[in-house]
Motif scaffolding. Structure first.
Motif, PDB file in Angstrom:
ATOM      1  N   LEU A 131       0.829  -1.212   0.000  1.00 46.56           N
ATOM      2  CA  LEU A 131       0.000   0.000   0.000  1.00 46.56           C
ATOM      3  C   LEU A 131       0.856   1.251   0.000  1.00 46.56           C
ATOM      4  O   LEU A 131       0.507   2.250  -0.636  1.00 46.56           O
ATOM      5  CB  LEU A 131      -0.939  -0.008   1.209  1.00 46.56           C
ATOM      6  CG  LEU A 131      -2.405  -0.328   0.919  1.00 46.56           C
ATOM      7  CD1 LEU A 131      -3.035   0.706   0.011  1.00 46.56           C
ATOM      8  CD2 LEU A 131      -2.546  -1.700   0.302  1.00 46.56           C
ATOM      9  N   ALA A 132       1.985   1.198   0.702  1.00 46.16           N
ATOM     10  CA  ALA A 132       2.865   2.368   0.734  1.00 46.16           C
ATOM     11  C   ALA A 132       3.333   2.747  -0.665  1.00 46.16           C
ATOM     12  O   ALA A 132       3.502   3.935  -0.978  1.00 46.16           O
ATOM     13  CB  ALA A 132       4.058   2.092   1.642  1.00 46.16           C
ATOM     14  N   ALA A 133       3.531   1.751  -1.522  1.00 46.85           N
ATOM     15  CA  ALA A 133       3.929   2.038  -2.904  1.00 46.85           C
ATOM     16  C   ALA A 133       2.835   2.827  -3.622  1.00 46.85           C
ATOM     17  O   ALA A 133       3.105   3.832  -4.290  1.00 46.85           O
ATOM     18  CB  ALA A 133       4.240   0.742  -3.639  1.00 46.85           C
ATOM     19  N   HIS A 134       1.596   2.378  -3.489  1.00 44.53           N
ATOM     20  CA  HIS A 134       0.486   3.086  -4.137  1.00 44.53           C
ATOM     21  C   HIS A 134       0.316   4.498  -3.571  1.00 44.53           C
ATOM     22  O   HIS A 134       0.134   5.462  -4.323  1.00 44.53           O
ATOM     23  CB  HIS A 134      -0.807   2.302  -3.953  1.00 44.53           C
ATOM     24  CG  HIS A 134      -0.881   1.050  -4.776  1.00 44.53           C
ATOM     25  ND1 HIS A 134      -0.281  -0.121  -4.394  1.00 44.53           N
ATOM     26  CD2 HIS A 134      -1.470   0.799  -5.975  1.00 44.53           C
ATOM     27  CE1 HIS A 134      -0.510  -1.049  -5.304  1.00 44.53           C
ATOM     28  NE2 HIS A 134      -1.221  -0.522  -6.272  1.00 44.53           N
ATOM     29  N   LEU A 135       0.358   4.616  -2.259  1.00 41.88           N
ATOM     30  CA  LEU A 135       0.167   5.923  -1.645  1.00 41.88           C
ATOM     31  C   LEU A 135       1.334   6.852  -1.951  1.00 41.88           C
ATOM     32  O   LEU A 135       1.157   8.073  -2.064  1.00 41.88           O
ATOM     33  CB  LEU A 135      -0.020   5.767  -0.132  1.00 41.88           C
ATOM     34  CG  LEU A 135      -1.259   4.950   0.283  1.00 41.88           C
ATOM     35  CD1 LEU A 135      -1.325   4.827   1.805  1.00 41.88           C
ATOM     36  CD2 LEU A 135      -2.539   5.586  -0.256  1.00 41.88           C
ATOM     37  N   GLY A 136       2.530   6.276  -2.108  1.00 41.66           N
ATOM     38  CA  GLY A 136       3.680   7.081  -2.511  1.00 41.66           C
ATOM     39  C   GLY A 136       3.508   7.659  -3.897  1.00 41.66           C
ATOM     40  O   GLY A 136       3.875   8.818  -4.162  1.00 41.66           O
ATOM     41  N   VAL A 137       2.958   6.870  -4.815  1.00 38.05           N
ATOM     42  CA  VAL A 137       2.665   7.384  -6.155  1.00 38.05           C
ATOM     43  C   VAL A 137       1.627   8.498  -6.065  1.00 38.05           C
ATOM     44  O   VAL A 137       1.765   9.551  -6.713  1.00 38.05           O
ATOM     45  CB  VAL A 137       2.178   6.258  -7.083  1.00 38.05           C
ATOM     46  CG1 VAL A 137       1.715   6.829  -8.426  1.00 38.05           C
ATOM     47  CG2 VAL A 137       3.285   5.228  -7.303  1.00 38.05           C
ATOM     48  N   GLU A 138       0.596   8.281  -5.260  1.00 34.02           N
ATOM     49  CA  GLU A 138      -0.425   9.318  -5.096  1.00 34.02           C
ATOM     50  C   GLU A 138       0.190  10.628  -4.615  1.00 34.02           C
ATOM     51  O   GLU A 138      -0.155  11.718  -5.110  1.00 34.02           O
ATOM     52  CB  GLU A 138      -1.497   8.856  -4.109  1.00 34.02           C
ATOM     53  CG  GLU A 138      -2.427   7.779  -4.634  1.00 34.02           C
ATOM     54  CD  GLU A 138      -3.581   7.511  -3.690  1.00 34.02           C
ATOM     55  OE1 GLU A 138      -3.718   8.268  -2.695  1.00 34.02           O
ATOM     56  OE2 GLU A 138      -4.348   6.558  -3.925  1.00 34.02           O
ATOM     57  N   GLU A 139       1.090  10.569  -3.654  1.00 29.01           N
ATOM     58  CA  GLU A 139       1.722  11.780  -3.128  1.00 29.01           C
ATOM     59  C   GLU A 139       2.469  12.532  -4.221  1.00 29.01           C
ATOM     60  O   GLU A 139       2.398  13.766  -4.311  1.00 29.01           O
ATOM     61  CB  GLU A 139       2.685  11.415  -1.999  1.00 29.01           C
ATOM     62  CG  GLU A 139       2.010  10.965  -0.715  1.00 29.01           C
ATOM     63  CD  GLU A 139       3.010  10.537   0.338  1.00 29.01           C
ATOM     64  OE1 GLU A 139       4.232  10.727   0.117  1.00 29.01           O
ATOM     65  OE2 GLU A 139       2.588  10.022   1.390  1.00 29.01           O
ATOM     66  N   ARG A 140       3.171  11.800  -5.059  1.00 29.99           N
ATOM     67  CA  ARG A 140       3.910  12.437  -6.147  1.00 29.99           C
ATOM     68  C   ARG A 140       2.965  13.088  -7.147  1.00 29.99           C
ATOM     69  O   ARG A 140       3.244  14.182  -7.672  1.00 29.99           O
ATOM     70  CB  ARG A 140       4.801  11.405  -6.839  1.00 29.99           C
ATOM     71  CG  ARG A 140       6.031  11.011  -6.015  1.00 29.99           C
ATOM     72  CD  ARG A 140       6.660   9.723  -6.545  1.00 29.99           C
ATOM     73  NE  ARG A 140       7.953   9.436  -5.916  1.00 29.99           N
ATOM     74  CZ  ARG A 140       8.096   8.942  -4.696  1.00 29.99           C
ATOM     75  NH1 ARG A 140       7.030   8.687  -3.948  1.00 29.99           N
ATOM     76  NH2 ARG A 140       9.302   8.719  -4.197  1.00 29.99           N
ATOM     77  N   ILE A 141       1.837  12.433  -7.432  1.00 29.99           N
ATOM     78  CA  ILE A 141       0.870  13.012  -8.375  1.00 29.99           C
ATOM     79  C   ILE A 141       0.237  14.269  -7.771  1.00 29.99           C
ATOM     80  O   ILE A 141       0.070  15.285  -8.466  1.00 29.99           O
ATOM     81  CB  ILE A 141      -0.204  11.965  -8.741  1.00 29.99           C
ATOM     82  CG1 ILE A 141       0.441  10.780  -9.478  1.00 29.99           C
ATOM     83  CG2 ILE A 141      -1.285  12.596  -9.606  1.00 29.99           C
ATOM     84  CD1 ILE A 141      -0.487   9.589  -9.654  1.00 29.99           C
ATOM     85  N   ARG A 142      -0.120  14.226  -6.504  1.00 30.19           N
ATOM     86  CA  ARG A 142      -0.707  15.402  -5.845  1.00 30.19           C
ATOM     87  C   ARG A 142       0.229  16.606  -5.924  1.00 30.19           C
ATOM     88  O   ARG A 142      -0.209  17.746  -6.074  1.00 30.19           O
ATOM     89  CB  ARG A 142      -1.002  15.087  -4.373  1.00 30.19           C
ATOM     90  CG  ARG A 142      -2.167  14.147  -4.121  1.00 30.19           C
ATOM     91  CD  ARG A 142      -2.371  13.958  -2.628  1.00 30.19           C
ATOM     92  NE  ARG A 142      -3.305  12.896  -2.320  1.00 30.19           N
ATOM     93  CZ  ARG A 142      -4.625  13.025  -2.278  1.00 30.19           C
ATOM     94  NH1 ARG A 142      -5.172  14.213  -2.528  1.00 30.19           N
ATOM     95  NH2 ARG A 142      -5.399  11.995  -1.972  1.00 30.19           N
ATOM     96  N   ALA A 143       1.534  16.343  -5.786  1.00 29.16           N
ATOM     97  CA  ALA A 143       2.513  17.435  -5.767  1.00 29.16           C
ATOM     98  C   ALA A 143       2.919  17.901  -7.159  1.00 29.16           C
ATOM     99  O   ALA A 143       3.683  18.865  -7.292  1.00 29.16           O
ATOM    100  CB  ALA A 143       3.759  16.981  -4.998  1.00 29.16           C
TER     101      ALA A 143
END
Length: 298
Positions: A131-143
């Motif tokens: 899950l951390a991998a998916h949420l890490g991608v989300e963080e990069r997209i948000r930024a």
């Protein structure tokens, strides 16, 4: 710009969800350029995609020029959750690296919108490396400054295919007591959710299937599909955690997966029921197709 004027890059088009999404978008008359890691994968989308590009997003520089003329990226890139694993790279080294390269290339090319197939982060398993991998991608997209939507399924039926194989052998393994609840969802339902946010929509779209059931119930449905008497073996989740720790330096992907299994199968993973296609029918179709293959003459 009209919907048909959008030029879409679909990464991960040969996965279960990506293929269904490609069919939906082409039926709408959309321009869809697909990105596949290998020529073998790309061969599956010829005749469906408007354009087909072969490049490995994990490799630095591999995406040069791939996003030219694209207005919207849809990423279904993600490493498999099947237990039959040949690939040893961790989820971070595939999911995060590939999607970060794709995002960087999108910004350089002037892409306006990025839609990402993520995962539903239940509180009992959001800490896992998967899950951390998916949420890490989300963080990069948000930024990134791009417009975005994240579609977060609880679990896709194709990830449960191993249960049919277990049922055929006659023993289903369940981490924990089997009472944790979930509502997994059909890949077509997930593809439809992605298609709905291509041109705009909520930042986060949780997607669950129509039926909330326990983990034991899911395994029993797999046995039902094969026509065998259900035999379930409940394994303490600590066993999976120990195996995960032992494999960390040997097989990072399997280590990540075992950690995730121990957590997700002992935690509730329920999202709003957007999906309409039941798991029982999907298991029955899967078991039936495998039966037909086993009866096919050589």
């Amino acid at each position: 710009m009209t919907a048909t004027a959008h030029r879409i890059l679909l990464a991960g088009a040969t996965g279960a969800v990506g293929m269904e999404l490609l069919r939906l978008l082409r039926a709408q008359g959309r321009f869809v350029r697909t990105l596949s890691r290998t020529r073998k994968n790309a061969a599956r989308v010829y005749g469906l995609a408007s354009e087909v590009v072969v490049a490995d997003a994990v490799e630095p520089g591999a995406l040069a020029g791939v996003l030219d003329g694209i207005t919207t990226v849809v990423s279904c890139l993600g490493a498999s959750v099947s237990l039959t694993l040949r690939e040893r790279r961790s989820y971070h080294d595939v999911d995060v690296v590939a999607n970060t390269h794709l995002l960087d290339a999108s910004k350089r090319a002037g892409v306006k919108r990025f839609v990402y197939l993520s995962a539903h982060p239940g509180p009992g398993y959001a800490h896992t490396r998967y899950l951390a991998a998916h949420l890490g991608v989300e963080e990069r997209i948000r930024a990134s400054g791009l417009a975005f939507s994240f579609v977060r399924p609880t679990g896709i039926y194709t990830a449960l295919g191993d249960l049919v194989a277990m049922a055929r052998v006659g023993l289903g393994t369940v981490a924990g007591d089997g009472r944790a609840r979930t509502n997994p969802v059909h890949p077509v339902d997930v593809a439809e959710a992605l298609a709905e946010v291509i041109d705009g929509g909520p930042a986060v779209v949780p997607v669950g299937g129509p039926d909330v059931m326990t983990r034991d119930d899911v395994v029993r449905l797999a046995f039902e599909a094969t026509g065998k008497q259900a035999r379930l073996l409940h394994v303490p989740p600590g066993v999976f955690r120990v195996m995960s720790a032992l494999l960390a330096g040997i097989h990072p992907r399997l280590s990540d997966l075992l950690e995730f299994v121990a957590a997700v199968m002992t935690s509730d993973s329920v999202a709003p029921a957007r999906g309409t296609r039941p798991l029982r029918a999907w298991f029955a179709e899967l078991a039936g197709s495998r039966s037909a293959l086993s009866r096919r003459p050589p």
